[in-house]
Design an enzyme around this catalytic site. Structure first.
Site, PDB file in Angstrom:
ATOM      1  N   HIS A  82      -3.707  -7.820   0.022  1.00 18.32           N
ATOM      2  CA  HIS A  82      -2.893  -6.658  -0.345  1.00 18.32           C
ATOM      3  C   HIS A  82      -2.292  -6.081   0.924  1.00 18.32           C
ATOM      4  O   HIS A  82      -2.961  -5.963   1.939  1.00 18.32           O
ATOM      5  CB  HIS A  82      -3.771  -5.589  -1.021  1.00 18.32           C
ATOM      6  CG  HIS A  82      -3.005  -4.359  -1.373  1.00 18.32           C
ATOM      7  ND1 HIS A  82      -2.232  -4.270  -2.509  1.00 18.32           N
ATOM      8  CD2 HIS A  82      -2.840  -3.180  -0.728  1.00 18.32           C
ATOM      9  CE1 HIS A  82      -1.651  -3.083  -2.550  1.00 18.32           C
ATOM     10  NE2 HIS A  82      -1.998  -2.403  -1.482  1.00 18.32           N
ATOM     11  N   ASP A 161      -5.414   5.415 -12.565  1.00 20.52           N
ATOM     12  CA  ASP A 161      -4.669   5.458 -11.306  1.00 20.52           C
ATOM     13  C   ASP A 161      -3.203   5.799 -11.562  1.00 20.52           C
ATOM     14  O   ASP A 161      -2.590   6.552 -10.808  1.00 20.52           O
ATOM     15  CB  ASP A 161      -4.794   4.117 -10.567  1.00 20.52           C
ATOM     16  CG  ASP A 161      -3.937   4.099  -9.311  1.00 20.52           C
ATOM     17  OD1 ASP A 161      -4.191   4.951  -8.435  1.00 20.52           O
ATOM     18  OD2 ASP A 161      -3.009   3.285  -9.215  1.00 20.52           O
ATOM     19  N   ARG A 168      -0.297  13.094  -8.188  1.00 21.15           N
ATOM     20  CA  ARG A 168      -0.325  13.260  -6.723  1.00 21.15           C
ATOM     21  C   ARG A 168       1.085  13.348  -6.161  1.00 21.15           C
ATOM     22  O   ARG A 168       1.350  14.117  -5.233  1.00 21.15           O
ATOM     23  CB  ARG A 168      -1.074  12.082  -6.086  1.00 21.15           C
ATOM     24  CG  ARG A 168      -2.576  12.142  -6.298  1.00 21.15           C
ATOM     25  CD  ARG A 168      -3.219  10.802  -5.964  1.00 21.15           C
ATOM     26  NE  ARG A 168      -2.941  10.380  -4.612  1.00 21.15           N
ATOM     27  CZ  ARG A 168      -2.943   9.105  -4.203  1.00 21.15           C
ATOM     28  NH1 ARG A 168      -3.233   8.134  -5.049  1.00 21.15           N
ATOM     29  NH2 ARG A 168      -2.674   8.796  -2.958  1.00 21.15           N
ATOM     30  N   SER A 183      -7.208   4.481  -4.851  1.00 19.33           N
ATOM     31  CA  SER A 183      -6.105   4.031  -5.698  1.00 19.33           C
ATOM     32  C   SER A 183      -5.845   2.522  -5.481  1.00 19.33           C
ATOM     33  O   SER A 183      -5.816   1.732  -6.428  1.00 19.33           O
ATOM     34  CB  SER A 183      -4.852   4.858  -5.361  1.00 19.33           C
ATOM     35  OG  SER A 183      -3.688   4.243  -5.822  1.00 19.33           O
ATOM     36  N   LYS A 187      -7.159  -1.062  -8.116  1.00 21.33           N
ATOM     37  CA  LYS A 187      -6.345  -2.173  -8.631  1.00 21.33           C
ATOM     38  C   LYS A 187      -6.860  -3.515  -8.124  1.00 21.33           C
ATOM     39  O   LYS A 187      -6.848  -4.502  -8.846  1.00 21.33           O
ATOM     40  CB  LYS A 187      -4.879  -1.946  -8.232  1.00 21.33           C
ATOM     41  CG  LYS A 187      -4.262  -0.784  -9.020  1.00 21.33           C
ATOM     42  CD  LYS A 187      -2.913  -0.373  -8.522  1.00 21.33           C
ATOM     43  CE  LYS A 187      -3.013   0.471  -7.300  1.00 21.33           C
ATOM     44  NZ  LYS A 187      -2.038   1.486  -7.056  1.00 21.33           N
TER      45      LYS A 187
END
Ligand code: URA
Length: 431
Positions: A82, A161, A168, A183, A187
Site C-alpha cells: 500500500h 471507514d 473527518r 483507516s 482496509k
C-alpha cells in the site's frame, strides 16, 4: 454504555477499551450514534491521540464492519502493498508482475486517485477493457492461476471507514496519525493478505512532509498490522520529486511497460526492488534481501516480469495489443517547457506537478470528475540534473483542456538554482 461518556473519557486523555471502541463503531454504523457525537469524538482523538492498542482496536472494528476477504483458498503466502499516495507512483503496476514472476501471490485491491495523487484503478482503466470489478471467487481464481490480480476495492469492505472518512473530511480531523493509520490498516486487514509492505511517502508531494512525520505514521501502521497477526514492513520513500518521469494514467502505464522491459527510470526500479525484496523474503521465497534484490532485478531484463504483466492483462480482459504497442498510450498533443536559465534542478513542488496533471484532466478534484486517461505531464529532468538555458524541462501531454493554467503551474513547480542537490529515495525501513 453511552457515547457521551466515551467522548468525555477521550477528551480527558484516557485510554478506551476494545469493548468501548467496538460499541462505538457498531452503533455508529447502525445509525444509533449521530454525526455530531462522532465528530466530537474525532476531535478529541485529534487532540489527545490514541495508543497502539486503541488504534488497533479501531482498525479491527472498522475491518469487521464490512466484508473481510478470506484468501485461504489461494495456496501459499499472499502479499500486498500500500502506498500512502504520490505523484507518478506506478509501483503496483511494476511490482506486482515482478513478485509474481518469482512465485509470490500478489493479491491487490486498489483505489482511485483524488486531488494531486493518482490511483492504480484509473491507470489500469487506460488499458481498454481491463476488468477491475471482480467477485471474491474470481479474485481468488485469478491470483491462484496467475500469481497476481489487481482489482477495485469492493464496495462492501469497511463501511465504517467510509462513513468516518467522510466525517473527518468536513470536521478538520483527517490529519491525525491514529485516525489515518487505522483507516488505512482497516482496509488492508479486510483485503486478506498475510504479508504487507507499506510505502509511506514523505516530501513535497506527500501527506507527511518530513521523514519524522512519515516515520510516526509508519510505526503505528506496522504495530496495528503486527497486533492483527500480519507480517509488516514500512518503507519510507521520497516524494520530493515524482517517481519516474511520467504522471498521468496512460502515460504511467507506458512508463511501467518500459520498466518491465528493462528500460525503467532508476528511482522507480529501486523502490520496486526494495518493496519486492521485503515481500518475497517475508513470503519465504528468498532467504535474504540481497538474494531477493538480485532475482527481482533480473525479472525486469529477462522478460519474466513483462510476461506476467501481459498474463494479468489478458486474464483481466484488457486489450493486449496496447501492451504490445505501448505508443498507443501516447496519443495526446504535446507542449514543451524549456529552461530560461542555466543551473541545476534544485527542487520540485511535487504537489503542484500533480495539480498540473489534474488541470489537464488526468486527476480529479471531486470523486465524480471524469478523467482524460491520455493526458499528463513528463518531467524531463530530475533533482540534481544540470540544466542549460533552452534545455527541455518538462513535456505536457494534453487535449487542449487546462493547458494554459497547467503550463503556469508546472513552470512554477520546477525550481532551478545553482547548487547540486540530491534526494534520499529510501529514507528508512521499519519492521
Ligand atoms: N488514506 C486513507 O485510506 N485513510 C486516511 O485516513 C488517509 C489516507
Amino acid at each position: 454504555m453511552l457515547m457521551v461518556d466515551l467522548i468525555l473519557k477521550k477528551r480527558a486523555g484516557e485510554v478506551l477499551s476494545k469493548e468501548e471502541i467496538n460499541f462505538m463503531i457498531n452503533e455508529y454504523v447502525k445509525g444509533n450514534i449521530p454525526d455530531y457525537q462522532m465528530s466530537a469524538f474525532l476531535m478529541a482523538v485529534y487532540f489527545q491521540g490514541m495508543n497502539e492498542h486503541e488504534s488497533t482496536a479501531l482498525a479491527i472494528a472498522m475491518r469487521d464492519s464490512g466484508k473481510v476477504y478470506d484468501l485461504s483458498k489461494i495456496k501459499g503466502i499472499k502479499v500486498d502493498k500500500h502506498s500512502t499516495g504520490g505523484v507518478g507512483d506506478k509501483v503496483t503496476l511494476v511490482l506486482g508482475p515482478m513478485v509474481a514472476a518469482v512465485g509470490a501471490k500478489f493479491a491487490k485491491m486498489s483505489g482511485r486517485g483524488l486531488g494531486h495523487t493518482g490511483g492504480t484503478l484509473d491507470k489500469l482503466e487506460a488499458i481498454k477493457g481491463f476488468k477491475l470489478e471482480q467477485s471474491e471467487e474470481d479474485f481468488i481464481d485469478l491470483v491462484s492461476k496467475h500469481g497476481l490480480a489487481v482489482i477495485g476495492q469492493s464496495a462492501d469492505i469497511t463501511p465504517a471507514d467510509k462513513l468516518l472518512y467522510a466525517l473527518r473530511d468536513v470536521t478538520g480531523t483527517v490529519d491525525s496519525v491514529p485516525l489515518i493509520a487505522s483507516s488505512i490498516m482497516s482496509k488492508k486487514l479486510a483485503s486478506g493478505s498475510d504479508v504487507i509492505v507499506l510505502d509511506v511517502k514523505y516530501g513535497s508531494g506527500a501527506f507527511m512532509h518530513t521523514v519524522k512525520d512519515a516515520e510516526k505514521l509508519a510505526e503505528v501502521m506496522v504495530k496495528i498490522g503486527n497486533l492483527a497477526g500480519k507480517k509488516m514492513t514500512a518503507i519510507i520513500t521520497s516524494m520530493d520529486e515524482p517517481l519516474g518521469h511520467k504522471i498521468g494514467n496512460g502515460l504511467e502505464v507506458y512508463e511501467s511497460i518500459e520498466t518491465l522491459s528493462g528500460k525503467g527510470p532508476e528511482d522507480l526500479v529501486t523502490v520496486c526492488v526494495e518493496i519486492g525484496a521485503y515481500l518475497t523474503v517475508d513470503a519465504k521465497i528468498f532467504k535474504t534481501l540481497d538474494e531477493a534484490r538480485i532475482e527481482l532485478k533480473k525479472t525486469l531484463t529477462d522478460g519474466r516480469a513483462l510476461n506476467k504483466f501481459r498474463e494479468m492483462v489478458i486474464a483481466q480482459k484488457g486489450d493486449i495489443k496496447m501492451i504490445d504497442n505501448p505508443k498507443s498510450f501516447l496519443t495526446a498533443k504535446t507542449h514543451q517547457i524549456y529552461a530560461s536559465e542555466p543551473g541545476y534542478v534544485e527542487s520540485f513542488l511535487t504537489t503542484e506537478i500533480g495539480t498540473a496533471a489534474r488541470l489537464l484532466g488526468a486527476g480529479r478534484l471531486t470523486k465524480d470528475d471524469i478523467l482524460d486517461l491520455d493526458v499528463g505531464v513528463e518531467v524531463n529532468k530530475k533533482i540534481g540534473d544540470k540544466v542549460e538555458k533552452g534545455d527541455l524541462l518538462a513535456t505536457i501531454y494534453h487535449n487542449d483542456k487546462g493547458l494554459e493554467e497547467a503550463v503556469k503551474v508546472l513552470t512554477n513547480a520546477i525550481k532551478i538554482g545553482q547548487s547540486k542537490k540530491g534526494v534520499k529515495l529510501i529514507a528508512k525501513v521499519i519492521r
